[in-house]
Design a protein around this motif. Sequence first.
Motif, PDB file in Angstrom:
ATOM      1  N   GLU A 117      28.089 -23.361  13.095  1.00 53.48           N
ATOM      2  CA  GLU A 117      28.639 -23.387  14.451  1.00 53.48           C
ATOM      3  C   GLU A 117      27.537 -23.409  15.505  1.00 53.48           C
ATOM      4  O   GLU A 117      27.662 -24.079  16.538  1.00 53.48           O
ATOM      5  CB  GLU A 117      29.522 -22.154  14.683  1.00 53.48           C
ATOM      6  CG  GLU A 117      30.929 -22.298  14.206  1.00 53.48           C
ATOM      7  CD  GLU A 117      31.783 -21.091  14.593  1.00 53.48           C
ATOM      8  OE1 GLU A 117      31.317 -20.256  15.395  1.00 53.48           O
ATOM      9  OE2 GLU A 117      32.918 -21.001  14.083  1.00 53.48           O
ATOM     10  N   ALA A 118      26.482 -22.657  15.283  1.00 53.29           N
ATOM     11  CA  ALA A 118      25.422 -22.576  16.280  1.00 53.29           C
ATOM     12  C   ALA A 118      24.773 -23.937  16.516  1.00 53.29           C
ATOM     13  O   ALA A 118      24.490 -24.316  17.657  1.00 53.29           O
ATOM     14  CB  ALA A 118      24.373 -21.546  15.857  1.00 53.29           C
ATOM     15  N   GLN A 119      24.550 -24.699  15.445  1.00 49.99           N
ATOM     16  CA  GLN A 119      23.959 -26.028  15.603  1.00 49.99           C
ATOM     17  C   GLN A 119      24.911 -26.965  16.338  1.00 49.99           C
ATOM     18  O   GLN A 119      24.490 -27.733  17.212  1.00 49.99           O
ATOM     19  CB  GLN A 119      23.578 -26.603  14.244  1.00 49.99           C
ATOM     20  CG  GLN A 119      22.416 -25.882  13.592  1.00 49.99           C
ATOM     21  CD  GLN A 119      21.990 -26.494  12.275  1.00 49.99           C
ATOM     22  OE1 GLN A 119      22.428 -27.585  11.901  1.00 49.99           O
ATOM     23  NE2 GLN A 119      21.140 -25.792  11.545  1.00 49.99           N
ATOM     24  N   LEU A 120      26.186 -26.901  16.013  1.00 52.64           N
ATOM     25  CA  LEU A 120      27.158 -27.722  16.725  1.00 52.64           C
ATOM     26  C   LEU A 120      27.244 -27.291  18.186  1.00 52.64           C
ATOM     27  O   LEU A 120      27.320 -28.130  19.094  1.00 52.64           O
ATOM     28  CB  LEU A 120      28.531 -27.616  16.063  1.00 52.64           C
ATOM     29  CG  LEU A 120      29.644 -28.467  16.683  1.00 52.64           C
ATOM     30  CD1 LEU A 120      29.277 -29.953  16.700  1.00 52.64           C
ATOM     31  CD2 LEU A 120      30.960 -28.260  15.939  1.00 52.64           C
ATOM     32  N   ALA A 121      27.207 -25.983  18.426  1.00 50.33           N
ATOM     33  CA  ALA A 121      27.237 -25.487  19.803  1.00 50.33           C
ATOM     34  C   ALA A 121      26.037 -25.979  20.599  1.00 50.33           C
ATOM     35  O   ALA A 121      26.141 -26.220  21.806  1.00 50.33           O
ATOM     36  CB  ALA A 121      27.276 -23.954  19.803  1.00 50.33           C
ATOM     37  N   ALA A 193      27.592 -17.612  24.883  1.00 48.74           N
ATOM     38  CA  ALA A 193      28.686 -17.559  23.910  1.00 48.74           C
ATOM     39  C   ALA A 193      28.328 -16.735  22.676  1.00 48.74           C
ATOM     40  O   ALA A 193      29.171 -16.579  21.782  1.00 48.74           O
ATOM     41  CB  ALA A 193      29.078 -18.978  23.494  1.00 48.74           C
ATOM     42  N   GLY A 194      27.087 -16.239  22.617  1.00 50.26           N
ATOM     43  CA  GLY A 194      26.704 -15.355  21.523  1.00 50.26           C
ATOM     44  C   GLY A 194      26.081 -16.042  20.330  1.00 50.26           C
ATOM     45  O   GLY A 194      25.944 -15.431  19.261  1.00 50.26           O
ATOM     46  N   TYR A 195      25.664 -17.315  20.456  1.00 46.56           N
ATOM     47  CA  TYR A 195      25.080 -18.044  19.331  1.00 46.56           C
ATOM     48  C   TYR A 195      23.562 -17.883  19.285  1.00 46.56           C
ATOM     49  O   TYR A 195      22.911 -17.628  20.313  1.00 46.56           O
ATOM     50  CB  TYR A 195      25.441 -19.525  19.410  1.00 46.56           C
ATOM     51  CG  TYR A 195      26.895 -19.801  19.106  1.00 46.56           C
ATOM     52  CD1 TYR A 195      27.390 -19.640  17.819  1.00 46.56           C
ATOM     53  CD2 TYR A 195      27.771 -20.202  20.111  1.00 46.56           C
ATOM     54  CE1 TYR A 195      28.723 -19.881  17.534  1.00 46.56           C
ATOM     55  CE2 TYR A 195      29.112 -20.450  19.832  1.00 46.56           C
ATOM     56  CZ  TYR A 195      29.577 -20.280  18.542  1.00 46.56           C
ATOM     57  OH  TYR A 195      30.898 -20.508  18.259  1.00 46.56           O
ATOM     58  N   ASP A 196      23.006 -18.076  18.109  1.00 47.83           N
ATOM     59  CA  ASP A 196      21.569 -18.020  17.905  1.00 47.83           C
ATOM     60  C   ASP A 196      20.944 -19.303  18.463  1.00 47.83           C
ATOM     61  O   ASP A 196      21.084 -20.377  17.877  1.00 47.83           O
ATOM     62  CB  ASP A 196      21.267 -17.895  16.404  1.00 47.83           C
ATOM     63  CG  ASP A 196      19.787 -17.759  16.100  1.00 47.83           C
ATOM     64  OD1 ASP A 196      18.957 -17.989  17.006  1.00 47.83           O
ATOM     65  OD2 ASP A 196      19.450 -17.438  14.948  1.00 47.83           O
ATOM     66  N   GLY A 197      20.268 -19.190  19.596  1.00 47.12           N
ATOM     67  CA  GLY A 197      19.708 -20.367  20.251  1.00 47.12           C
ATOM     68  C   GLY A 197      18.644 -21.072  19.449  1.00 47.12           C
ATOM     69  O   GLY A 197      18.383 -22.264  19.660  1.00 47.12           O
ATOM     70  N   ARG A 198      18.042 -20.398  18.491  1.00 48.58           N
ATOM     71  CA  ARG A 198      16.990 -21.016  17.686  1.00 48.58           C
ATOM     72  C   ARG A 198      17.514 -22.151  16.819  1.00 48.58           C
ATOM     73  O   ARG A 198      16.745 -23.021  16.373  1.00 48.58           O
ATOM     74  CB  ARG A 198      16.311 -19.950  16.823  1.00 48.58           C
ATOM     75  CG  ARG A 198      15.501 -18.939  17.627  1.00 48.58           C
ATOM     76  CD  ARG A 198      15.089 -17.741  16.813  1.00 48.58           C
ATOM     77  NE  ARG A 198      16.240 -16.931  16.416  1.00 48.58           N
ATOM     78  CZ  ARG A 198      16.159 -15.749  15.832  1.00 48.58           C
ATOM     79  NH1 ARG A 198      14.975 -15.222  15.588  1.00 48.58           N
ATOM     80  NH2 ARG A 198      17.248 -15.070  15.502  1.00 48.58           N
ATOM     81  N   GLY A 244      14.250 -17.716  22.706  1.00 52.57           N
ATOM     82  CA  GLY A 244      13.762 -16.350  22.637  1.00 52.57           C
ATOM     83  C   GLY A 244      14.016 -15.728  21.278  1.00 52.57           C
ATOM     84  O   GLY A 244      14.370 -16.412  20.312  1.00 52.57           O
ATOM     85  N   ASP A 245      13.859 -14.435  21.206  1.00 57.34           N
ATOM     86  CA  ASP A 245      14.011 -13.722  19.933  1.00 57.34           C
ATOM     87  C   ASP A 245      15.342 -12.993  19.800  1.00 57.34           C
ATOM     88  O   ASP A 245      15.577 -12.314  18.805  1.00 57.34           O
ATOM     89  CB  ASP A 245      12.875 -12.711  19.766  1.00 57.34           C
ATOM     90  CG  ASP A 245      11.511 -13.385  19.674  1.00 57.34           C
ATOM     91  OD1 ASP A 245      11.447 -14.499  19.117  1.00 57.34           O
ATOM     92  OD2 ASP A 245      10.528 -12.802  20.173  1.00 57.34           O
ATOM     93  N   ALA A 246      16.186 -13.104  20.808  1.00 56.41           N
ATOM     94  CA  ALA A 246      17.457 -12.383  20.756  1.00 56.41           C
ATOM     95  C   ALA A 246      18.314 -12.903  19.611  1.00 56.41           C
ATOM     96  O   ALA A 246      18.473 -14.113  19.449  1.00 56.41           O
ATOM     97  CB  ALA A 246      18.197 -12.541  22.079  1.00 56.41           C
ATOM     98  N   PRO A 247      18.870 -12.009  18.790  1.00 55.91           N
ATOM     99  CA  PRO A 247      19.722 -12.463  17.683  1.00 55.91           C
ATOM    100  C   PRO A 247      21.035 -13.024  18.205  1.00 55.91           C
ATOM    101  O   PRO A 247      21.457 -12.739  19.320  1.00 55.91           O
ATOM    102  CB  PRO A 247      19.940 -11.185  16.872  1.00 55.91           C
ATOM    103  CG  PRO A 247      19.825 -10.079  17.884  1.00 55.91           C
ATOM    104  CD  PRO A 247      18.770 -10.536  18.859  1.00 55.91           C
ATOM    105  N   GLY A 248      21.655 -13.818  17.390  1.00 52.40           N
ATOM    106  CA  GLY A 248      22.944 -14.381  17.754  1.00 52.40           C
ATOM    107  C   GLY A 248      23.685 -14.845  16.524  1.00 52.40           C
ATOM    108  O   GLY A 248      23.157 -14.858  15.407  1.00 52.40           O
TER     109      GLY A 248
END
Length: 379
Positions: A117-121, A193-198, A244-248
């Motif tokens: 989902e994160a990659q699609l987001a 939206a809470g996703y891992d931006g990495r 950044g380093d924030a988890p998601g």
Amino acid sequence: MGALLPGLPALAQSGAAVDAAGLSLPAERFVRPALETDEGGLWGMMDREETRLRRSPFVVRDAELGKYLQDLVCRLAGDHCPDIRVHVVRTPLFNATMAPNGMMQIWTGLLLRVENEAQLAAVLGHEIGHYLERHTLERLRDLRSRAAFAQFIGMFGLVGAIGQLGALAGAFAFSREHETRADRLGMRLMKRAGYDGRQAAQVWDNLLGELKITGGEDVGKRSPMMATHPPVETRRDDLLKLAGDAPGSVGEEPYQQAVARYRLGWLQDEIRRGQFEESLVLFNRLLARNAQDSQALYARGEIYRLRAGKEDLQHSLNDLTRVTALDQPPAEAYRALGLVQKQRTDGASAVQAFEKYLAAAPEAADAGLIKNYITELTP
């Protein structure tokens, strides 16, 4: 934001957050422009294209998949959710687009390639960023010739979507500034939206890996899909810095469940695309993640069989033998194995594989042909 273009509706700034680069997230929905304005005319054209798209046989009409994707878009778009309508188009290319009137297309080649989902987001957030910043309207106004304008409109319709991606992407691509701003805004939407931006950087790396196999190391500078984006050598670093380093959340399991019923068909569409080297990069990546992925193993074996280069027949035999030894392999794997054995003049093994194919898929469209093969190969 900077000064608005003439004729564009003012974006409500109440509650909009603005970062150091001047990027804002409009808190209120856009107001539909008056029909007599140039923007109103463009919206009307997009409405007509959307009506055509809804009638297309290439649109994937699945309420469950549609709701899943619409919900994901809503998590990204926030208050603008009611104005965005998602259409899944069966086209084996990596792409998503957004029109000024809120029509979003998601192509199945993209859904096949993203892993979670994160990659699609990341991709959809980027497109929503273009929408929120009105980049498509700016690009349309830049077009001078009537023929070019008509072609650009066609990019949002079925003909343009399938047949003209490369030419249109080069001729009508967004500027690097637009792409950079959409990256930044898309990242903000992802993280909100809470996703891992990495995961955004991973999407870029995966796609670039496919294109490099035929386009070379500098494909990012020459490919119409890549040339107007920020420089390839820095984009991953830029996206990682923004993340950044924030988890998601990554959301791999819910994503794979949502697309499971269509994945084999999309893999077959990729095979039919005929870009064997690019497809092998994709299939190798899928198998590196899961060596027991029976669908990807079948797909790679079929690519080897069709490419028919040196050692390809043996590679195909190896993959297809492996996949047919797994639990519940795709029925098509038996068919492909039978064809490989037929080419190897191993009639007995070919017949055995063909019979398993017919047992697994008795109503297959090519059942008659396979039965003829069995008759020919049986002593």
